[in-house]
Write a protein that holds these residues in place. Structure first.
Motif, PDB file in Angstrom:
ATOM      1  N   SER A   1       0.835  -1.193   0.000  1.00 19.06           N
ATOM      2  CA  SER A   1       0.000   0.000   0.000  1.00 19.06           C
ATOM      3  C   SER A   1       0.876   1.252   0.000  1.00 19.06           C
ATOM      4  O   SER A   1       1.791   1.374   0.810  1.00 19.06           O
ATOM      5  CB  SER A   1      -0.892   0.000   1.245  1.00 19.06           C
ATOM      6  OG  SER A   1      -1.640   1.183   1.313  1.00 19.06           O
ATOM      7  N   VAL A   2       0.580   2.188  -0.899  1.00 17.88           N
ATOM      8  CA  VAL A   2       1.356   3.415  -1.034  1.00 17.88           C
ATOM      9  C   VAL A   2       0.494   4.600  -0.629  1.00 17.88           C
ATOM     10  O   VAL A   2      -0.649   4.725  -1.083  1.00 17.88           O
ATOM     11  CB  VAL A   2       1.854   3.594  -2.486  1.00 17.88           C
ATOM     12  CG1 VAL A   2       2.584   4.914  -2.649  1.00 17.88           C
ATOM     13  CG2 VAL A   2       2.741   2.444  -2.887  1.00 17.88           C
ATOM     14  N   PHE A   3       1.031   5.461   0.231  1.00 21.83           N
ATOM     15  CA  PHE A   3       0.369   6.712   0.586  1.00 21.83           C
ATOM     16  C   PHE A   3       1.277   7.861   0.177  1.00 21.83           C
ATOM     17  O   PHE A   3       2.461   7.869   0.502  1.00 21.83           O
ATOM     18  CB  PHE A   3       0.087   6.799   2.094  1.00 21.83           C
ATOM     19  CG  PHE A   3      -0.502   8.128   2.480  1.00 21.83           C
ATOM     20  CD1 PHE A   3      -1.824   8.416   2.217  1.00 21.83           C
ATOM     21  CD2 PHE A   3       0.281   9.093   3.074  1.00 21.83           C
ATOM     22  CE1 PHE A   3      -2.371   9.642   2.548  1.00 21.83           C
ATOM     23  CE2 PHE A   3      -0.241  10.323   3.413  1.00 21.83           C
ATOM     24  CZ  PHE A   3      -1.578  10.601   3.145  1.00 21.83           C
TER      25      PHE A   3
ATOM     26  N   HIS B   1       5.585  14.002   1.621  1.00 24.45           N
ATOM     27  CA  HIS B   1       6.161  12.718   2.001  1.00 24.45           C
ATOM     28  C   HIS B   1       5.499  11.577   1.239  1.00 24.45           C
ATOM     29  O   HIS B   1       4.445  11.758   0.639  1.00 24.45           O
ATOM     30  CB  HIS B   1       6.017  12.462   3.506  1.00 24.45           C
ATOM     31  CG  HIS B   1       6.788  13.420   4.338  1.00 24.45           C
ATOM     32  ND1 HIS B   1       8.158  13.370   4.453  1.00 24.45           N
ATOM     33  CD2 HIS B   1       6.391  14.479   5.076  1.00 24.45           C
ATOM     34  CE1 HIS B   1       8.570  14.347   5.235  1.00 24.45           C
ATOM     35  NE2 HIS B   1       7.516  15.041   5.628  1.00 24.45           N
ATOM     36  N   ILE B   2       6.118  10.408   1.300  1.00 24.81           N
ATOM     37  CA  ILE B   2       5.557   9.194   0.720  1.00 24.81           C
ATOM     38  C   ILE B   2       5.870   8.041   1.646  1.00 24.81           C
ATOM     39  O   ILE B   2       6.929   8.026   2.292  1.00 24.81           O
ATOM     40  CB  ILE B   2       6.085   8.940  -0.712  1.00 24.81           C
ATOM     41  CG1 ILE B   2       5.284   7.842  -1.406  1.00 24.81           C
ATOM     42  CG2 ILE B   2       7.569   8.644  -0.710  1.00 24.81           C
ATOM     43  CD1 ILE B   2       5.438   7.823  -2.902  1.00 24.81           C
ATOM     44  N   SER B   3       4.925   7.099   1.768  1.00 23.72           N
ATOM     45  CA  SER B   3       5.155   5.946   2.618  1.00 23.72           C
ATOM     46  C   SER B   3       4.577   4.698   1.964  1.00 23.72           C
ATOM     47  O   SER B   3       3.690   4.784   1.122  1.00 23.72           O
ATOM     48  CB  SER B   3       4.535   6.138   4.004  1.00 23.72           C
ATOM     49  OG  SER B   3       3.137   6.239   3.905  1.00 23.72           O
TER      50      SER B   3
ATOM     51  N   ASP C   1      -1.004  -1.766  -4.384  1.00 27.21           N
ATOM     52  CA  ASP C   1      -2.155  -0.905  -4.121  1.00 27.21           C
ATOM     53  C   ASP C   1      -1.672   0.537  -4.201  1.00 27.21           C
ATOM     54  O   ASP C   1      -1.001   1.018  -3.304  1.00 27.21           O
ATOM     55  CB  ASP C   1      -2.729  -1.216  -2.741  1.00 27.21           C
ATOM     56  CG  ASP C   1      -3.895  -0.326  -2.362  1.00 27.21           C
ATOM     57  OD1 ASP C   1      -4.407   0.403  -3.233  1.00 27.21           O
ATOM     58  OD2 ASP C   1      -4.294  -0.362  -1.183  1.00 27.21           O
ATOM     59  N   ARG C   2      -2.003   1.213  -5.283  1.00 24.88           N
ATOM     60  CA  ARG C   2      -1.519   2.578  -5.492  1.00 24.88           C
ATOM     61  C   ARG C   2      -2.312   3.619  -4.707  1.00 24.88           C
ATOM     62  O   ARG C   2      -1.993   4.808  -4.739  1.00 24.88           O
ATOM     63  CB  ARG C   2      -1.503   2.911  -6.977  1.00 24.88           C
ATOM     64  CG  ARG C   2      -2.820   2.765  -7.665  1.00 24.88           C
ATOM     65  CD  ARG C   2      -2.676   2.901  -9.174  1.00 24.88           C
ATOM     66  NE  ARG C   2      -3.899   2.537  -9.843  1.00 24.88           N
ATOM     67  CZ  ARG C   2      -4.894   3.374 -10.095  1.00 24.88           C
ATOM     68  NH1 ARG C   2      -4.804   4.626  -9.737  1.00 24.88           N
ATOM     69  NH2 ARG C   2      -5.980   2.948 -10.705  1.00 24.88           N
TER      70      ARG C   2
ATOM     71  N   HIS D   1       2.194   7.005 -11.749  1.00 22.59           N
ATOM     72  CA  HIS D   1       3.014   7.984 -12.447  1.00 22.59           C
ATOM     73  C   HIS D   1       3.858   8.712 -11.420  1.00 22.59           C
ATOM     74  O   HIS D   1       3.475   8.824 -10.263  1.00 22.59           O
ATOM     75  CB  HIS D   1       2.083   8.967 -13.180  1.00 22.59           C
ATOM     76  CG  HIS D   1       2.809  10.015 -13.955  1.00 22.59           C
ATOM     77  ND1 HIS D   1       3.144  11.222 -13.411  1.00 22.59           N
ATOM     78  CD2 HIS D   1       3.271  10.031 -15.222  1.00 22.59           C
ATOM     79  CE1 HIS D   1       3.788  11.936 -14.323  1.00 22.59           C
ATOM     80  NE2 HIS D   1       3.873  11.242 -15.425  1.00 22.59           N
ATOM     81  N   GLY D   2       5.019   9.178 -11.806  1.00 21.23           N
ATOM     82  CA  GLY D   2       5.840  10.006 -10.932  1.00 21.23           C
ATOM     83  C   GLY D   2       6.366   9.267  -9.726  1.00 21.23           C
ATOM     84  O   GLY D   2       7.050   8.250  -9.840  1.00 21.23           O
ATOM     85  N   ARG D   3       6.035   9.775  -8.544  1.00 21.57           N
ATOM     86  CA  ARG D   3       6.566   9.214  -7.302  1.00 21.57           C
ATOM     87  C   ARG D   3       6.062   7.803  -7.028  1.00 21.57           C
ATOM     88  O   ARG D   3       6.796   6.965  -6.523  1.00 21.57           O
ATOM     89  CB  ARG D   3       6.221  10.120  -6.122  1.00 21.57           C
ATOM     90  CG  ARG D   3       6.987  11.430  -6.151  1.00 21.57           C
ATOM     91  CD  ARG D   3       6.749  12.217  -4.905  1.00 21.57           C
ATOM     92  NE  ARG D   3       5.438  12.843  -4.937  1.00 21.57           N
ATOM     93  CZ  ARG D   3       4.800  13.272  -3.859  1.00 21.57           C
ATOM     94  NH1 ARG D   3       5.320  13.136  -2.668  1.00 21.57           N
ATOM     95  NH2 ARG D   3       3.623  13.848  -3.960  1.00 21.57           N
ATOM     96  N   VAL D   4       4.806   7.528  -7.369  1.00 25.32           N
ATOM     97  CA  VAL D   4       4.247   6.192  -7.142  1.00 25.32           C
ATOM     98  C   VAL D   4       4.954   5.172  -8.038  1.00 25.32           C
ATOM     99  O   VAL D   4       5.327   4.089  -7.598  1.00 25.32           O
ATOM    100  CB  VAL D   4       2.724   6.192  -7.386  1.00 25.32           C
ATOM    101  CG1 VAL D   4       2.156   4.799  -7.271  1.00 25.32           C
ATOM    102  CG2 VAL D   4       2.036   7.133  -6.407  1.00 25.32           C
TER     103      VAL D   4
END
Length: 120
Positions: free
Chosen positions: A31-33, A38-40, A96-97, A103-106
């Protein structure tokens, strides 16, 4: 007709994805937030409701490299989650985007996790 906010549309996309995606102990959900700064990422076993591994741009290993809200930081987080998955004995995951576009950071996070040997 009222205009729907960007966050509400993201929430709709996220719920549409989560109907089809579920993680298990053998193949947890990655799972990406993504926020503005920030990104986690988390590996989640949805059967037991447990987080197997996690990584975020708030960690000192990522913070020391400079910016935390760009593709470089996302790549570092992807490398961290890939290493931690390997240490936990996980080789495959379901991506799980989180309602975001791939796109980009994901995409940078996903590519870095794949380079570490995580399959999805």
């Amino acid at each position: 007709m009222a205009k729907v906010s960007r966050s509400k549309m993201r929430s709709i996309r996220q719920s549409r994805l989560r109907k089809r995606i579920s993680g298990t102990a053998d193949r947890p959900r990655l799972s990406v937030f993504r926020s503005n700064s920030h990104i986690s990422a988390q590996l989640i076993d949805d059967v037991t409701g447990a987080t197997v591994a996690s990584a975020t741009s708030l960690e000192s290993a990522v913070k020391s490299s400079g910016a935390t809200g760009n593709a470089t930081a996302a790549t570092e987080v992807g490398k961290l989650i890939g290493e931690r998955a390997k240490a936990a004995g996980i080789t495959a995951a379901v991506f799980d985007r989180g309602g975001n576009k791939y796109h980009g950071r994901v995409a940078a996070l996903a590519d870095a996790a794949r380079e570490q040997g995580l399959e999805f």
